[in-house]
Design a protein around this motif. Structure first.
Motif, PDB file in Angstrom:
ATOM      1  N   UNK A 108       0.825  -1.206   0.000  1.00 55.49           N
ATOM      2  CA  UNK A 108       0.000   0.000   0.000  1.00 55.49           C
ATOM      3  C   UNK A 108       0.860   1.257   0.000  1.00 55.49           C
ATOM      4  N   UNK A 109       1.912   1.254   0.808  1.00 59.31           N
ATOM      5  CA  UNK A 109       2.826   2.403   0.828  1.00 59.31           C
ATOM      6  C   UNK A 109       3.439   2.618  -0.555  1.00 59.31           C
ATOM      7  N   UNK A 110       3.959   1.542  -1.144  1.00 53.83           N
ATOM      8  CA  UNK A 110       4.619   1.662  -2.442  1.00 53.83           C
ATOM      9  C   UNK A 110       3.657   2.156  -3.518  1.00 53.83           C
ATOM     10  N   UNK A 111       2.421   1.671  -3.465  1.00 51.95           N
ATOM     11  CA  UNK A 111       1.450   2.045  -4.494  1.00 51.95           C
ATOM     12  C   UNK A 111       1.050   3.510  -4.377  1.00 51.95           C
ATOM     13  N   UNK A 112       0.643   3.930  -3.180  1.00 49.28           N
ATOM     14  CA  UNK A 112       0.168   5.313  -3.008  1.00 49.28           C
ATOM     15  C   UNK A 112       1.301   6.311  -3.203  1.00 49.28           C
ATOM     16  N   UNK A 113       2.443   6.062  -2.579  1.00 53.43           N
ATOM     17  CA  UNK A 113       3.575   6.962  -2.752  1.00 53.43           C
ATOM     18  C   UNK A 113       4.097   6.912  -4.194  1.00 53.43           C
ATOM     19  N   UNK A 114       4.002   5.752  -4.819  1.00 52.27           N
ATOM     20  CA  UNK A 114       4.470   5.624  -6.191  1.00 52.27           C
ATOM     21  C   UNK A 114       3.685   6.495  -7.152  1.00 52.27           C
ATOM     22  N   UNK A 115       2.369   6.470  -7.040  1.00 51.48           N
ATOM     23  CA  UNK A 115       1.534   7.278  -7.924  1.00 51.48           C
ATOM     24  C   UNK A 115       1.570   8.749  -7.517  1.00 51.48           C
ATOM     25  N   UNK A 116       1.358   9.034  -6.223  1.00 53.12           N
ATOM     26  CA  UNK A 116       1.136  10.407  -5.771  1.00 53.12           C
ATOM     27  C   UNK A 116       2.404  11.234  -5.639  1.00 53.12           C
ATOM     28  N   UNK A 117       3.547  10.597  -5.443  1.00 53.36           N
ATOM     29  CA  UNK A 117       4.796  11.344  -5.264  1.00 53.36           C
ATOM     30  C   UNK A 117       5.803  11.000  -6.367  1.00 53.36           C
ATOM     31  N   UNK A 118       6.133   9.730  -6.492  1.00 53.74           N
ATOM     32  CA  UNK A 118       7.079   9.333  -7.543  1.00 53.74           C
ATOM     33  C   UNK A 118       6.569   9.745  -8.918  1.00 53.74           C
ATOM     34  N   UNK A 119       5.262   9.597  -9.143  1.00 55.05           N
ATOM     35  CA  UNK A 119       4.693   9.986 -10.427  1.00 55.05           C
ATOM     36  C   UNK A 119       4.945  11.441 -10.752  1.00 55.05           C
ATOM     37  N   UNK A 120       4.860  12.312  -9.743  1.00 53.74           N
ATOM     38  CA  UNK A 120       5.131  13.738  -9.952  1.00 53.74           C
ATOM     39  C   UNK A 120       6.615  13.979 -10.216  1.00 53.74           C
ATOM     40  N   UNK A 121       7.462  13.280  -9.466  1.00 54.94           N
ATOM     41  CA  UNK A 121       8.904  13.461  -9.643  1.00 54.94           C
ATOM     42  C   UNK A 121       9.327  13.026 -11.051  1.00 54.94           C
ATOM     43  N   UNK A 122       8.823  11.896 -11.517  1.00 53.57           N
ATOM     44  CA  UNK A 122       9.193  11.421 -12.845  1.00 53.57           C
ATOM     45  C   UNK A 122       8.659  12.335 -13.936  1.00 53.57           C
ATOM     46  N   UNK A 123       7.451  12.855 -13.746  1.00 54.31           N
ATOM     47  CA  UNK A 123       6.902  13.801 -14.720  1.00 54.31           C
ATOM     48  C   UNK A 123       7.759  15.053 -14.785  1.00 54.31           C
ATOM     49  N   UNK A 124       8.180  15.545 -13.623  1.00 51.34           N
ATOM     50  CA  UNK A 124       9.037  16.731 -13.578  1.00 51.34           C
ATOM     51  C   UNK A 124      10.373  16.451 -14.251  1.00 51.34           C
ATOM     52  N   UNK A 148      -3.831  19.480   6.561  1.00 50.40           N
ATOM     53  CA  UNK A 148      -4.532  19.066   7.776  1.00 50.40           C
ATOM     54  C   UNK A 148      -4.641  17.541   7.812  1.00 50.40           C
ATOM     55  N   UNK A 149      -4.776  16.964   9.001  1.00 49.22           N
ATOM     56  CA  UNK A 149      -5.077  15.531   9.092  1.00 49.22           C
ATOM     57  C   UNK A 149      -6.562  15.290   8.876  1.00 49.22           C
ATOM     58  N   UNK A 150      -6.926  14.048   8.678  1.00 49.36           N
ATOM     59  CA  UNK A 150      -8.330  13.675   8.563  1.00 49.36           C
ATOM     60  C   UNK A 150      -8.891  13.796   7.166  1.00 49.36           C
ATOM     61  N   UNK A 151      -8.099  14.253   6.201  1.00 46.72           N
ATOM     62  CA  UNK A 151      -8.575  14.367   4.832  1.00 46.72           C
ATOM     63  C   UNK A 151      -8.261  13.144   3.997  1.00 46.72           C
ATOM     64  N   UNK A 152      -7.641  12.170   4.610  1.00 41.77           N
ATOM     65  CA  UNK A 152      -7.285  10.924   3.936  1.00 41.77           C
ATOM     66  C   UNK A 152      -6.708   9.994   4.967  1.00 41.77           C
ATOM     67  N   UNK A 153      -6.211   8.847   4.516  1.00 37.22           N
ATOM     68  CA  UNK A 153      -5.586   7.917   5.434  1.00 37.22           C
ATOM     69  C   UNK A 153      -4.109   8.207   5.614  1.00 37.22           C
ATOM     70  N   UNK A 154      -3.407   7.298   6.271  1.00 40.69           N
ATOM     71  CA  UNK A 154      -2.014   7.522   6.639  1.00 40.69           C
ATOM     72  C   UNK A 154      -1.122   7.692   5.412  1.00 40.69           C
ATOM     73  N   UNK A 155      -1.351   6.911   4.371  1.00 41.02           N
ATOM     74  CA  UNK A 155      -0.503   6.995   3.186  1.00 41.02           C
ATOM     75  C   UNK A 155      -0.852   8.208   2.327  1.00 41.02           C
ATOM     76  N   UNK A 156      -2.150   8.452   2.140  1.00 37.60           N
ATOM     77  CA  UNK A 156      -2.569   9.577   1.307  1.00 37.60           C
ATOM     78  C   UNK A 156      -2.131  10.905   1.913  1.00 37.60           C
ATOM     79  N   UNK A 157      -2.366  11.070   3.214  1.00 33.92           N
ATOM     80  CA  UNK A 157      -1.988  12.324   3.863  1.00 33.92           C
ATOM     81  C   UNK A 157      -0.478  12.532   3.803  1.00 33.92           C
ATOM     82  N   UNK A 158       0.282  11.478   4.046  1.00 31.22           N
ATOM     83  CA  UNK A 158       1.734  11.588   3.939  1.00 31.22           C
ATOM     84  C   UNK A 158       2.151  11.963   2.524  1.00 31.22           C
ATOM     85  N   UNK A 159       1.514  11.367   1.535  1.00 29.93           N
ATOM     86  CA  UNK A 159       1.884  11.657   0.145  1.00 29.93           C
ATOM     87  C   UNK A 159       1.566  13.094  -0.227  1.00 29.93           C
TER      88      UNK A 159
END
Length: 277
Positions: A108-124, A148-159
C-alpha cells in the motif's frame, strides 16, 4: 484570447474527474493538451471528444519511459511544451494505520507513494528540459490533506504533505527558468480511485449518493463540489502573464475549510457511502 493561448500542456491523469475538468478548461483558455492516462478507454474518450487539440499516451505515471513518451509526443505533435500539470493520484480508502493488516503495509505504501509522489517526480524529470526552453511552469495537484489531518488515510496524507515539499524543492532547483506551484483542492465529485493493494475491487473515492454528498459538503463553507470549480487556480498559476512572480507556493483551495477551524472528515465518515464498482 484565453490566459493560455498558444501554450502546450501535459496533464497526467487527465481522463476523468479533476483531470478531465483541467483538460476542458485548458482548451477553453487556448492551450493544446497531451494527457498521460492509465485507462485506455478514458484516453480514447478524450481524443474522440476533443479532436486534434488533445493527444494521449496510455501509460503509468510511475514509469519514466511513459512520462518521457508523453513529453516527446507534445513536442512532436505541437512543437513544444509550456506547462506540466501533475495530477494523477490515488486514495488509500482512507487507511487508519492500526487497522491495516501487516501484510498490506509495504504494498500500500509503495502504491500510493508511487503514484502520488514518484509519479510527480518522474513527470518533472521528463518535462523539465523542455520547460526550460520555453520558460514554462509546473502545477501539481496537492490536497486539503496537504495541510490538515483527517482528509485521507495515513498513506494519502503523507503523500500529499510530500507534494508541498516537492513543489518547494523543485521551485528552488528549477528557478529562474521554470516556475513550480501547486493547488490543494478539497473533496469534490471526482473519480479518485483507491489503492488496489488495500481493495482488490475498483474503489471509487467520491460521494455516490446525495445523502453522502450533503454530509461531506455541509462541512465546507463554500460548498463547491464540482471539479471545474478548482480549475481556475491551475490556469492562473500556469499563466506566464498572471503568475510571473509566483513559484514554490501551494494554494490551499479547500472550499473555505480553514475558516471553520476544525474538520469532521475522518476515516469513519469517508467509509460510509463510498462504493466499490
Amino acid at each position: 484570447m484565453g490566459w493560455l493561448q498558444g501554450d502546450v500542456a501535459l496533464i497526467t491523469g487527465g481522463g476523468s474527474g479533476l483531470g478531465r475538468a483541467l483538460v476542458e478548461r485548458f482548451l477553453e483558455e487556448g492551450a493544446r493538451v497531451v494527457v498521460l492516462e492509465y485507462s485506455p478507454d478514458k484516453a480514447s474518450a478524450l481524443e474522440k471528444d476533443f479532436g486534434d487539440d488533445v493527444a494521449t499516451v496510455v501509460g503509468d505515471v510511475r514509469s519514466i519511459a511513459d512520462n518521457k513518451k508523453a513529453v516527446a509526443l507534445a513536442v512532436e505533435k505541437f512543437g513544444k511544451l509550456d506547462i506540466l500539470v501533475g495530477n494523477a493520484g490515488i486514495m488509500d480508502l482512507p487507511a487508519m494505520l492500526l487497522d491495516l493488516p501487516e501484510d498490506k503495509l509495504d504494498a500500500a505504501f509503495d502504491e500510493v507513494m508511487g503514484v502520488n509522489v514518484k509519479g510527480y517526480i518522474l513527470a518533472a524529470y521528463a518535462a523539465a528540459p523542455e520547460l526550460r526552453k520555453t520558460k514554462g511552469s509546473m502545477v501539481f495537484t496537492a490536497s486539503s490533506a496537504s495541510f490538515i489531518p483527517g482528509g485521507g488515510g495515513i498513506f494519502y496524507t503523507a503523500s500529499k504533505h510530500a507534494v508541498v515539499g516537492l513543489v518547494r524543492e523543485l521551485a528552488y532547483q528549477l528557478a529562474p527558468e521554470v516556475r513550480v506551484n501547486g493547488v490543494g483542492p478539497g473533496p469534490m465529485r471526482t473519480d479518485l480511485r483507491g489503492s488496489k493493494a488495500l481493495a482488490p475491487q475498483d474503489y471509487v473515492f467520491s460521494p455516490q449518493t446525495q445523502e453522502v454528498a450533503d454530509m461531506v459538503f455541509q462541512a465546507f463553507p463554500l460548498k463547491c463540489d464540482d471539479p471545474a470549480d478548482y480549475t481556475g487556480l491551475f490556469v492562473a498559476l500556469a499563466s506566464r502573464r498572471n503568475a510571473a512572480t509566483t513559484t514554490g507556493e501551494v494554494i490551499n483551495a479547500a472550499d473555505g475549510l480553514g475558516i471553520r477551524g476544525t474538520t469532521f472528515l475522518t476515516g469513519a465518515h469517508f467509509k460510509k457511502g463510498y462504493v466499490h464498482t
